[in-house]
Design an enzyme around this catalytic site. Structure first.
Site, short mmCIF file in Angstrom:
data_model
loop_
_atom_site.label_atom_id
_atom_site.label_comp_id
_atom_site.label_asym_id
_atom_site.label_seq_id
_atom_site.Cartn_x
_atom_site.Cartn_y
_atom_site.Cartn_z
N LYS A 90 16.13 -5.73 2.76
CA LYS A 90 16.56 -4.70 3.72
C LYS A 90 17.99 -4.88 4.19
CE LYS A 90 11.86 -3.79 5.29
NZ LYS A 90 10.91 -3.70 6.41
N GLY A 145 14.14 -8.21 8.11
CA GLY A 145 14.49 -6.81 8.28
C GLY A 145 13.50 -6.02 9.12
N PHE A 197 0.82 -1.21 0.00
CA PHE A 197 0.00 0.00 0.00
C PHE A 197 0.86 1.26 0.00
CE2 PHE A 197 -3.60 -2.38 2.44
CZ PHE A 197 -3.94 -3.04 1.26
N ALA A 245 12.49 -13.16 11.78
CA ALA A 245 13.81 -12.57 12.04
C ALA A 245 14.33 -11.81 10.82
CB ALA A 245 14.80 -13.67 12.44
#
Length: 291
Positions: free
Chosen positions: A71, A137, A22, A135
């Site tokens: 990430k 980012g 979104f 676990a």
């Protein structure tokens, strides 16, 4: 990759497979509200194309957000990181700046601040202990924020125990007075952690998290359930926690706040948060505001 051949927008979110996001809704609403003529798009980037995307993006883009599973790699590719990104070792917001004639890549993490703002809005209490499901980012950002706020014990549950242990160890070196425990995503270990955890944070996509709904058998009174995962409707694990009596913090709220902080990094101006919220209400309704 076909997406890489397109003319890139000023801003974007990248991830893989990026089937649901979104971020374009809220970011474009905020840009329009302030009369900023930039575009914000969702761009699927496979893991083996991330480095190439960073290089191309640096030529024309203002910046972009980063979602799973990129990430950690984004953190490695940034020239400079803010203090919070360095603490959690993960980046979800990238900005390109020209320094002395050269383009430098700056990395930030707004996941943690977004989580903490959502918690302050809903829970208004200090968290002594927490259980994280996953676990990745997002978990790293949330864990770092809670530890920095004084949380004394964190449980990290993951299907691959080594990934949870590696993340736990990285935080043990930085927060020596807190206890950080890695456990497997198994019923017995989850139930043991739930005896103590004041806060449960789900960082697993809804498809996987749905299989954990039977784990939430403890009464949720005086406890908080927070969900980084989100969709147009609440997920099964979210609904189970709500039924159990947890104070609820939706992933939509976290998205809004981490997106607002990212917007301010991108533009340098205060984010019109209400325009983001209104755009989401128009898209999915207001159920997430009534938690």
């Amino acid at each position: 990759m076909q997406e890489m051949e397109k003319v890139l927008p000023e801003l974007a979110v990248i991830g893989w497979p990026l089937q649901k996001t979104f971020s374009p809704i809220i970011q474009n609403a905020a840009l329009k509200s302030l009369g900023i003529t930039w575009r914000y798009e969702a761009i699927p980037v496979p893991p083996d194309e991330v480095d190439k995307f960073f290089f191309k993006a640096s030529k024309t883009m203002k910046g972009f957000n980063v979602t799973m599973p990129h990430k950690y790699r984004a953190y490695e590719l940034c020239d400079k990181k803010d203090d919070f990104a360095n603490i959690c070792g993960a980046v979800n917001t990238v900005v390109f700046r020209q320094i002395e004639g050269k383009i430098k890549i700056f990395g930030y993490n707004t996941d943690g601040p977004g989580l903490m703002r959502a918690l302050r809005e809903r829970a208004k209490k200090t968290i002594g202990s927490a259980l994280f499901l996953g676990a990745g980012g997002a978990a790293a950002g949330g864990i770092a924020a809670l530890l920095a706020s004084g949380t004394s014990r964190i449980y990290i549950a993951n299907r691959t125990l080594k990934k949870a242990e590696d993340l736990a160890e990285s935080f043990r070196r930085k927060f020596k007075t807190s206890e950080i425990v890695a456990i497997e995503l198994k019923r017995e270990q989850i139930l043991e952690a739930l005896k103590e955890a004041e806060l449960v944070v789900n960082c697993i996509p809804d498809e996987g998290a749905a299989s954990l709904e039977d784990f939430l058998v403890e009464a949720g009174k005086d406890r908080i359930f927070c969900d980084f995962s989100y969709g147009e409707k609440p997920g099964r694990l979210y609904l189970r926690a709500e039924k159990a009596g947890y104070t609820m913090v939706s992933g939509i709220e976290i998205l809004v706040w981490q997106g607002a902080y990212a917007f301010e990094i991108f533009t340098g101006v205060e984010c019109p948060v209400e325009s983001m919220k209104n755009a989401l209400v128009e898209k999915i309704g207001s159920w997430w505001l009534a938690c």
